[in-house]
Write an enzyme that holds these catalytic residues in place. Structure first.
Site, short mmCIF file in Angstrom:
data_model
loop_
_atom_site.label_atom_id
_atom_site.label_comp_id
_atom_site.label_asym_id
_atom_site.label_seq_id
_atom_site.Cartn_x
_atom_site.Cartn_y
_atom_site.Cartn_z
N SER A 1 9.38 -8.97 4.68
CA SER A 1 10.24 -9.26 5.82
C SER A 1 10.06 -10.71 6.27
O SER A 1 9.03 -11.34 5.99
CB SER A 1 9.91 -8.32 6.98
N CYS B 1 16.83 -6.14 -0.83
CA CYS B 1 16.94 -7.42 -0.12
C CYS B 1 18.31 -8.05 -0.34
O CYS B 1 18.68 -8.99 0.38
CB CYS B 1 15.83 -8.37 -0.56
N GLU C 1 0.82 -1.21 0.00
CA GLU C 1 0.00 0.00 0.00
C GLU C 1 0.85 1.27 0.00
O GLU C 1 0.34 2.37 -0.24
CB GLU C 1 -0.94 0.01 1.21
#
Length: 489
Positions: A226, A281, A176
């Site tokens: 995560s 990442c 979002e």
């Protein structure tokens, strides 16, 4: 400010009346859009639309399905700059980083265009006298894709092209925080001639994600985020009988050997640690220096970090942008403080940075912390910001052991001029992606994006042949046609 729309069954649907959160430009604080915070009802509508579209799309020959992807790739190239600017505006990364991200995403579209070959099965004639056996790959049905904020364009394209090329229909739930670039990508896909309902886009928060995972018509879930959330998604999806792949967090280590080209290593590691404000990442977050490499590397990395120009990502000459939200900034500042309380030394402290012209930006300056305890909190926590820790060890074996002790296993690299050291490292290190004299060991689109330990939950990864395996089911057919039967006709 604009209200983002859901894309369901080929129709863009206004969400302006829904309870909404705000999409904020991380550099300026400008209000960019309003996005729904729930979205569960819209997920149900999107899944139904995808389910309705599936039979016809499944029966479309693979050679015809990829014609849509060829057109999609061409349109993405034509709109390359405008989409990259949307990524930079909503995420905060530099325009050069946004362009690089979109390029890697387009590479996945190109690979998925080879699906008529990649999706082939195999067969064996005469497994017994007069009996043949064939293995076919067939699409799953409706699949869900849940993507994070840090790569608004690339990560959806890790999954979407392969899923639809294999004959599935898709519902995407993006972060979002970054709804704009993916909306433009779906508009581009629609203009490429994709039939209504094959790809759907639903905005929302956790409610929408959970509704997608739990929906009985959804056969598989692809997720990046995560590690705690990846673990939740993996367990929830498994409880509901889904096939699932969950890419989690990381604490990526780089080993610097005494025989490394330190000038080159320093330059590459600085780009890896501080590019995208450390929100990759695959970003380097912990450097393990071996013996005599520590003093010169420490001096060089501080100088490289100190000279980086921090600012709004679309401004000329900026090398590092802000982090995604004020909450992320405050969390990162807290982690720096906790690291210092745990015994680390600040060689460069980015907590007090001010960027001229952007007083409302979510900026954290490049930070270098020395003497980070490899067993301490900072070394075992994904900071996800421009914070680089340094730890000195005596041997390569000790460095490999330091990485093995980490709960994460996303990526690692070694900088060395020794082939023997490089071979030992790549053989023994406990991470799924490995670099040798490479700062960001990002697999090309035709290789799987790997990950071990708490960095990945599942079996089959994103991209390449793993993606085809994930988005198809194997059907084995055993056939016998006795000769006397054929004489009856």
């Amino acid at each position: 400010m604009q209200s983002v729309a859901n894309f369901v069954g080929g129709t863009w649907m206004d969400t302006s009346t829904a309870a909404a959160s705000h999409v904020i430009d991380p550099a300026t604080g400008e209000l960019l859009a309003a996005v729904p915070v729930r979205g569960g009802d819209a997920v149900s509508d999107a899944v139904r639309a995808a389910g309705h579209a599936f039979p016809d799309w499944r029966d479309t020959p693979p050679g015809e399905r990829i014609q849509v992807l060829f057109r999609f790739k061409d349109l993405l190239e034509r709109r390359f700059e405008s989409i990259a600017r949307l990524v930079s505006a909503e995420n905060g990364k530099t325009l050069a980083e946004a362009r690089g991200e979109l390029r890697r995403g387009i590479e996945n579209v190109e690979v998925a265009c080879g699906i008529p070959t990649m999706m082939q099965g195999y067969n064996l004639e005469d497994i017994a006298r007069g009996i043949d056996e064939v293995m076919l790959r067939q699409p799953l049905g409706v699949v869900g894709v849940i993507t994070p904020f840090n790569f608004p364009a690339m990560i959806p394209l890790w999954f979407l092209p392969y899923a639809i090329a294999c004959g599935n229909t898709v519902v995407i739930k993006p972060s979002e925080k970054v709804p704009l670039a993916i909306s433009e990508i779906l508009r581009t896909l629609q203009e490429s001639g994709l039939p209504d309902g094959v790809a759907n886009l639903v905005h929302g928060g956790r409610e929408a994600a959970d509704a997608l995972i739990e929906h009985p018509m959804v056969r598989a879930i692809s997720f990046v985020g995560s590690s705690p959330v990846a673990r939740h998604v993996y367990s929830l999806a498994a409880r509901h009988g889904k096939r699932v792949q969950c890419q989690g967090g990381a604490k990526n280590h780089v080993v610097v050997m005494p025989d490394a080209d330190l000038e080159t290593a320093t330059e590459i590691i600085a780009d890896s640690a501080f590019g995208c404000a450390g929100q990759r990442c695959l970003a380097v977050s912990q450097v393990v220096t071996v013996d005599a490499a520590h003093p010169p590397f420490r001096e060089g990395i501080v100088e490289a970090a100190r000279t980086l120009r921090v600012g709004r990502g679309m401004d000329e000459g900026v090398e590092m942008g802000p982090v995604i939200t004020a909450e992320s900034r405050d969390r990162i500042l807290g982690e720096i403080g906790r690291g210092l309380s745990g015994g680390a030394t600040a060689l460069l402290d980015g907590r007090g940075i001010r960027v001229d012209g952007y007083p409302r930006g979510n900026f954290v300056g490049p930070t270098v912390l020395d003497s980070v305890d490899p067993a301490g909190h900072l070394a075992r926590t994904e900071v996800f910001g421009p914070v680089l820790g340094l730890t000195k060890v005596r041997t390569l074996e000790e460095a490999i052991g330091t990485i093995a002790a980490s709960p994460f296993g996303n990526a690692s690299s070694i900088f060395t001029s020794s082939g023997a050291a490089a071979r030992k490292f790549r053989s023994e290190v406990s991470t799924g992606n490995v670099g040798v004299n490479i700062g960001v060991a990002a697999p090309m689109a035709y290789f799987p994006f790997s990950g071990w330990k708490d960095s990945f939950f599942g079996v089959l990864h994103g991209q390449g042949r793993d993606a085809v395996e994930f988005y198809t089911e194997k059907k084995v057919v055993v056939e016998r046609w006795p000769q006397q039967w054929s004489r009856k006709f």
